[in-house]
Design a protein around this motif. Structure first.
Motif, short mmCIF file in Angstrom:
data_model
loop_
_atom_site.label_atom_id
_atom_site.label_comp_id
_atom_site.label_asym_id
_atom_site.label_seq_id
_atom_site.Cartn_x
_atom_site.Cartn_y
_atom_site.Cartn_z
N ARG A 200 40.67 -5.40 7.83
CA ARG A 200 40.05 -4.57 6.79
C ARG A 200 38.97 -3.66 7.38
O ARG A 200 38.81 -2.51 6.95
CB ARG A 200 39.43 -5.46 5.71
CG ARG A 200 40.44 -6.20 4.86
CD ARG A 200 39.78 -6.85 3.66
NE ARG A 200 38.81 -7.87 4.05
CZ ARG A 200 39.10 -9.16 4.20
NH1 ARG A 200 40.35 -9.59 4.00
NH2 ARG A 200 38.17 -10.03 4.55
N GLU A 201 38.29 -4.14 8.41
CA GLU A 201 37.21 -3.38 9.02
C GLU A 201 37.71 -2.18 9.81
O GLU A 201 37.16 -1.08 9.71
CB GLU A 201 36.39 -4.29 9.93
CG GLU A 201 35.24 -3.58 10.65
CD GLU A 201 34.50 -4.50 11.60
OE1 GLU A 201 33.58 -4.01 12.30
OE2 GLU A 201 34.84 -5.70 11.67
N HIS A 202 38.79 -2.39 10.60
CA HIS A 202 39.22 -1.34 11.53
C HIS A 202 40.50 -0.63 11.10
O HIS A 202 40.71 0.53 11.49
CB HIS A 202 39.41 -1.93 12.93
CG HIS A 202 38.14 -2.39 13.56
ND1 HIS A 202 37.24 -1.52 14.15
CD2 HIS A 202 37.60 -3.64 13.70
CE1 HIS A 202 36.21 -2.20 14.63
NE2 HIS A 202 36.41 -3.48 14.37
N GLY A 203 41.37 -1.29 10.37
CA GLY A 203 42.61 -0.65 9.95
C GLY A 203 43.54 -0.27 11.08
O GLY A 203 44.34 0.67 10.94
N ASP A 204 43.46 -0.96 12.20
CA ASP A 204 44.28 -0.60 13.36
C ASP A 204 45.09 -1.78 13.88
O ASP A 204 45.38 -1.87 15.07
CB ASP A 204 43.39 -0.05 14.48
CG ASP A 204 42.36 -1.07 14.98
OD1 ASP A 204 42.30 -2.18 14.42
OD2 ASP A 204 41.61 -0.76 15.93
N MET A 205 45.48 -2.68 12.97
CA MET A 205 46.20 -3.88 13.38
C MET A 205 47.44 -4.08 12.52
O MET A 205 47.44 -3.77 11.33
CB MET A 205 45.29 -5.12 13.29
CG MET A 205 44.07 -5.04 14.17
SD MET A 205 42.77 -6.21 13.70
CE MET A 205 43.58 -7.77 14.02
N VAL A 206 48.50 -4.58 13.14
CA VAL A 206 49.74 -4.92 12.44
C VAL A 206 50.03 -6.38 12.69
O VAL A 206 50.10 -6.82 13.84
CB VAL A 206 50.92 -4.05 12.93
CG1 VAL A 206 52.22 -4.51 12.29
CG2 VAL A 206 50.67 -2.58 12.64
N MET A 207 50.19 -7.16 11.62
CA MET A 207 50.51 -8.57 11.73
C MET A 207 52.01 -8.74 11.44
O MET A 207 52.45 -8.59 10.31
CB MET A 207 49.69 -9.40 10.74
CG MET A 207 49.99 -10.89 10.77
SD MET A 207 49.31 -11.74 12.22
CE MET A 207 47.57 -11.82 11.78
N LEU A 208 52.78 -9.01 12.46
CA LEU A 208 54.22 -9.18 12.31
C LEU A 208 54.54 -10.54 11.67
O LEU A 208 53.83 -11.52 11.92
CB LEU A 208 54.91 -9.08 13.66
CG LEU A 208 54.73 -7.76 14.42
CD1 LEU A 208 55.36 -7.86 15.80
CD2 LEU A 208 55.31 -6.60 13.65
N PRO A 209 55.60 -10.62 10.88
CA PRO A 209 55.95 -11.89 10.22
C PRO A 209 56.68 -12.85 11.13
O PRO A 209 57.85 -13.19 10.92
CB PRO A 209 56.84 -11.41 9.06
CG PRO A 209 57.50 -10.19 9.60
CD PRO A 209 56.48 -9.52 10.48
N MET A 210 56.00 -13.30 12.18
CA MET A 210 56.60 -14.23 13.13
C MET A 210 55.50 -14.93 13.91
O MET A 210 54.37 -14.45 13.98
CB MET A 210 57.51 -13.49 14.11
CG MET A 210 56.79 -12.48 14.98
SD MET A 210 57.80 -11.83 16.33
CE MET A 210 57.98 -13.30 17.36
N ILE A 211 55.82 -16.09 14.47
CA ILE A 211 54.89 -16.78 15.34
C ILE A 211 54.69 -15.94 16.59
O ILE A 211 55.64 -15.43 17.19
CB ILE A 211 55.41 -18.18 15.72
CG1 ILE A 211 55.57 -19.03 14.46
CG2 ILE A 211 54.47 -18.86 16.69
CD1 ILE A 211 54.29 -19.25 13.68
N ASP A 212 53.45 -15.76 17.01
CA ASP A 212 53.13 -14.85 18.10
C ASP A 212 53.58 -15.44 19.43
O ASP A 212 52.94 -16.32 20.00
CB ASP A 212 51.63 -14.58 18.14
CG ASP A 212 51.30 -13.27 18.85
OD1 ASP A 212 52.10 -12.86 19.71
OD2 ASP A 212 50.27 -12.66 18.54
N ASN A 213 54.70 -14.94 19.92
CA ASN A 213 55.25 -15.37 21.21
C ASN A 213 56.16 -14.27 21.72
O ASN A 213 57.18 -13.97 21.10
CB ASN A 213 56.01 -16.69 21.05
CG ASN A 213 56.39 -17.30 22.39
OD1 ASN A 213 56.65 -16.60 23.35
ND2 ASN A 213 56.44 -18.62 22.43
#
Length: 425
Positions: A200-213
């Motif tokens: 919310r602070e930076h607006g420069d992130m994408v969270m993909l719908p998967m376990i991070d690997n």
């Protein structure tokens, strides 16, 4: 009174037919005992045979693995670190037949979907604002890497003009703990709250719908997200001409990135990166420190519903495999290999032609190498801006020359036995 002599009658056994018509005979104590003994004997014989077969199988498999696998294997290349672990972790999987086969099998979804030449790129090269966004740059990160993201926001990202670059940190979700109410679950929940606040602070992130690997298909999920985000007919606001994937320990030399891409036609199947230092076990591919593709390729890959077997393991080699599905007549791939102008910072002859520095594991290294680049350009009396990049032909010419430090590292790896079926040749 006379007694009768007892007559001895021969012992007779009821015929099998009598057991069939009178099953209650099986309940006699003597019959139960014999049946149990017979059953136990047969069971012991079967167990002995199975044990002998298992011992023979183990002996044979050990002989094969001793001849083929020359390095320790890991459960997942993503679990290994840099340096020694990367060589041993990734290369150990090169002898895994299932993984090897998955890199050779064709994928039906890629072959049957709309091909890149049918997708095209409707963003023109000329025309001021109509030129659109030059590049979408996805920097692969993780939920717990806030300090590294803040460092890049402060040091590296300000180099890039916002009107030409859309830059996002690409994350997956942290793994779920086994105990949903334990301390690990609480820690994960707190981490997610921090990540959401940062988004919310930076607006420069994408969270993909998967376990991070990275080993579980993160790259394909990234291309899938980009393809869906900017899909549509005709002009789509914000649609990039090119899409790049980069590690969060890589510094891209902005003026040379601009110079290398500004005159490229995004309607062509452009595949840009470096093959220097890669494993030669697979076909052509560019190393995962940073590589880019034109919009038609990203849309084609991102919209393909591939099975898990064709998206996991050794992500940069996977991308090369996907591109080998293309028809060389209707969809030739334009490979732009920058060679040794991209690579680990301690193996390059860093100069004005340098395009990307990798393996910046420490925050101090990021700061030092970024400062070094700016000082190089300043000493050459060359502004570090979008107008003064080195012509890409010069960088590619220098990239064909292997630096001495890279040659020494190559030899060191071979002496340590990291060569698997000639992959370091």
């Amino acid at each position: 009174m006379t007694s009768h002599t007892a007559k001895a009658y021969p012992l007779t056994r009821p015929p099998l037919r009598k057991y069939l018509f009178s099953p209650q005979l099986l309940l006699r104590p003597s019959i139960r005992l014999k049946t149990s003994l017979y059953t136990l004997s047969i069971t012991i014989i079967i167990l002995v045979i199975l044990a002998l077969n298992a011992a023979t199988s183990r002996s044979g498999s050990n002989e094969v693995s001793g001849d083929v696998n020359t390095v320790p294997s890991h459960d997942s290349p993503a679990d290994s670190g840099e340096g020694v672990d990367v060589a041993k972790g990734k290369d150990a999987h090169l002898v895994d037949e299932e993984i090897q086969r998955s890199f050779e099998e064709p994928d039906f979804s890629l072959l049957s979907s709309i091909q890149p030449h049918e997708i095209g790129c409707d963003v023109p090269l000329e025309g001021g604002r109509d030129k659109g966004v030059l590049m979408f740059l996805g920097i692969f990160s993780a939920a717990d890497k806030r300090e590294r993201r803040d460092l890049y926001r402060r040091v590296v990202i300000p180099d890039f003009p916002k009107e030409q670059f859309t830059i996002k940190f690409i994350l997956g979700t942290p793994p779920f703990p086994e105990n949903p109410i334990g301390q690990e679950a609480v820690a994960r929940s707190m981490l997610m709250n921090k990540v959401e606040a940062e988004m919310r602070e930076h607006g420069d992130m994408v969270m993909l719908p998967m376990i991070d690997n990275i080993d579980l298909g993160k790259t394909h999920e990234y291309f899938k997200w980009v393809a869906k985000e900017y899909s549509g007919q005709g002009r789509v606001k914000g649609r990039p001409r090119f899409v790049m994937k980069a590690d969060d320990d890589t510094i891209l030399v902005m003026p040379n990135i601009i110079s290398g891409f500004k005159d490229l036609d995004c309607a062509e199947n452009v595949y840009w990166g470096t093959s220097s230092g890669r494993s030669h076990y697979f076909g052509d591919y560019f190393r995962g420190l940073a590589y880019a593709m034109s919009w038609p390729l990203v849309s084609w890959i991102g919209n393909a519903d591939m099975p898990l077997a064709h998206i996991i393991k050794i992500e940069d080699a996977r991308t090369g495999q996907w591109l080998r599905h293309l028809d060389p007549v209707t969809d030739p791939v334009k490979r732009i290999d920058m060679g040794w102008t991209m690579g680990d910072w301690n193996q390059l002859d860093v100069g004005l032609e340098t395009v990307a520095l990798h393996w910046l594991k420490l925050d101090e290294w990021v700061i030092e190498q970024h400062k070094r680049l700016h000082e190089l350009w300043e000493s050459a009396d060359r502004p570090y801006d979008i107008e003064h990049g080195i012509p890409p032909i010069q960088s590619m010419f220098k990239g064909k020359q292997t630096p001495e430090s890279a040659q020494k590292e190559h030899q060191r790896q071979k002496e340590l036995g990291w060569d698997v079926t000639g992959n370091l040749d």
